[in-house]
Write a protein that holds these residues in place. Sequence first.
Motif, PDB file in Angstrom:
ATOM      1  N   GLU A 173     -27.648  13.680  29.193  1.00  0.00           N
ATOM      2  CA  GLU A 173     -28.527  12.968  30.149  1.00  0.00           C
ATOM      3  C   GLU A 173     -29.761  12.660  29.700  1.00  0.00           C
ATOM      4  O   GLU A 173     -30.481  11.448  30.061  1.00  0.00           O
ATOM      5  CB  GLU A 173     -28.812  14.418  30.952  1.00  0.00           C
ATOM      6  CG  GLU A 173     -27.674  14.757  32.002  1.00  0.00           C
ATOM      7  CD  GLU A 173     -27.957  16.078  32.552  1.00  0.00           C
ATOM      8  OE1 GLU A 173     -29.079  16.002  33.383  1.00  0.00           O
ATOM      9  OE2 GLU A 173     -27.086  16.789  32.417  1.00  0.00           O
ATOM     10  N   CYS A 209     -31.197   8.869  30.054  1.00  0.00           N
ATOM     11  CA  CYS A 209     -32.725   8.612  30.905  1.00  0.00           C
ATOM     12  C   CYS A 209     -33.628   8.263  29.933  1.00  0.00           C
ATOM     13  O   CYS A 209     -34.873   7.878  30.280  1.00  0.00           O
ATOM     14  CB  CYS A 209     -33.122   9.619  31.734  1.00  0.00           C
ATOM     15  SG  CYS A 209     -33.619  11.001  30.696  1.00  0.00           S
ATOM     16  N   GLU A 251     -23.338   9.269  34.597  1.00  0.00           N
ATOM     17  CA  GLU A 251     -24.609   8.188  34.588  1.00  0.00           C
ATOM     18  C   GLU A 251     -24.346   7.189  33.377  1.00  0.00           C
ATOM     19  O   GLU A 251     -24.456   5.909  33.686  1.00  0.00           O
ATOM     20  CB  GLU A 251     -25.787   8.971  34.054  1.00  0.00           C
ATOM     21  CG  GLU A 251     -26.275   9.834  35.539  1.00  0.00           C
ATOM     22  CD  GLU A 251     -27.449  10.780  35.078  1.00  0.00           C
ATOM     23  OE1 GLU A 251     -28.099  10.509  33.890  1.00  0.00           O
ATOM     24  OE2 GLU A 251     -27.686  11.769  35.769  1.00  0.00           O
TER      25      GLU A 251
END
Length: 285
Positions: free
Chosen positions: A80, A84, A111
């Motif tokens: 993660e 990001c 993601e």
Amino acid sequence: MEDQTQLLRKRVETALEAEGSKARTFCVTSGKGGVGKTSFSVNFALALANRGKKTVILDGDFGFSNVNIMLGKNAKYSLEHVVCGQKKLSEVMEESYPGVWYISGGSGVAELLRLRGGQMEEMIQQLGELEQQMDYIIFDTGAGINGNILRMIEASDQTILITTPEPTSILDGYVVIKTASGLADRPDMSVVINKAASEREANVTYHSLADVARKHLGYELSMLGFIPADKRITQSINSMEPYLRQYPSSLTAMQIQRIADHVTKLQPVKRERGIYSFFRRLAKR
Ligand SMILES: Nc1ncnc2c1ncn2[C@@H]1O[C@H](COP(=O)(O)OP(=O)(O)OP(=O)(O)O)[C@@H](O)[C@H]1O
Ligand SMILES: [Mg+2]
């Protein structure tokens, strides 16, 4: 922005053309849950490390990430943070034992599969670097089959389907095979029979899957090996020290070592598969 993306893409292509990526990527999957994917991934990685190979396990089970627990380590960061943009992929990799790294997935895996544009190019470069540094990359997935797991299967050079001799596990395994057989580029799939009472039972289990897959889907599955049912595997999970380290000369460890031996003797991978190629294809969509 567009210029930057193109520049990055060019850099990635030049780097990869120069060296050729080398890691072989495995997707460890199953129909039914709790059949031993994570314990296999961890001990398989340790067996590869015993052969001087560098392996990274990517925890692709976003629901219950537990590769780190089985390795007895704590992950500070996960994918993660990479997705990001807070961390580089190399910064979230933890070396648990010599030659065995892991990356916690969290929701980062889902993601990652959705990234587009410049972010995707950045990620492709980092994955390209990972493929250069490692000999093996293992995606340990959650149970069952969904879009994300199919993407991980597509991104891998080889899929390892884990099943136990239980009829429900075989049946659910068959659903995975059937779904994977519908992919445009059929994955190279092999089977590991876990929790087998004997070699004979493992062979019978393998044939009950492989024969049906051949007959109904025209799909050839190879058998990568089998692992005996062994209560000490559960004990080693509870003590948070991998089985292969606790019982390196047991019969169960020997079977895991055999699988690793077999894998290290495989031909180098064809480059049209693998995570780097996969994400490039995804980026071009
Ligand atoms: N060869 C084996 N013999 C006996 N028990 C085993 C063996 N392999 C795994 N187990 C046990 O089965 C349970 C499930 O193992 P594991 O967590 O590796 O499965 P999994 O497929 O990753 O599960 P999930 O689908 O939840 O991710 C654990 O309690 C583990 O100790
Ligand atoms: Mg698991």
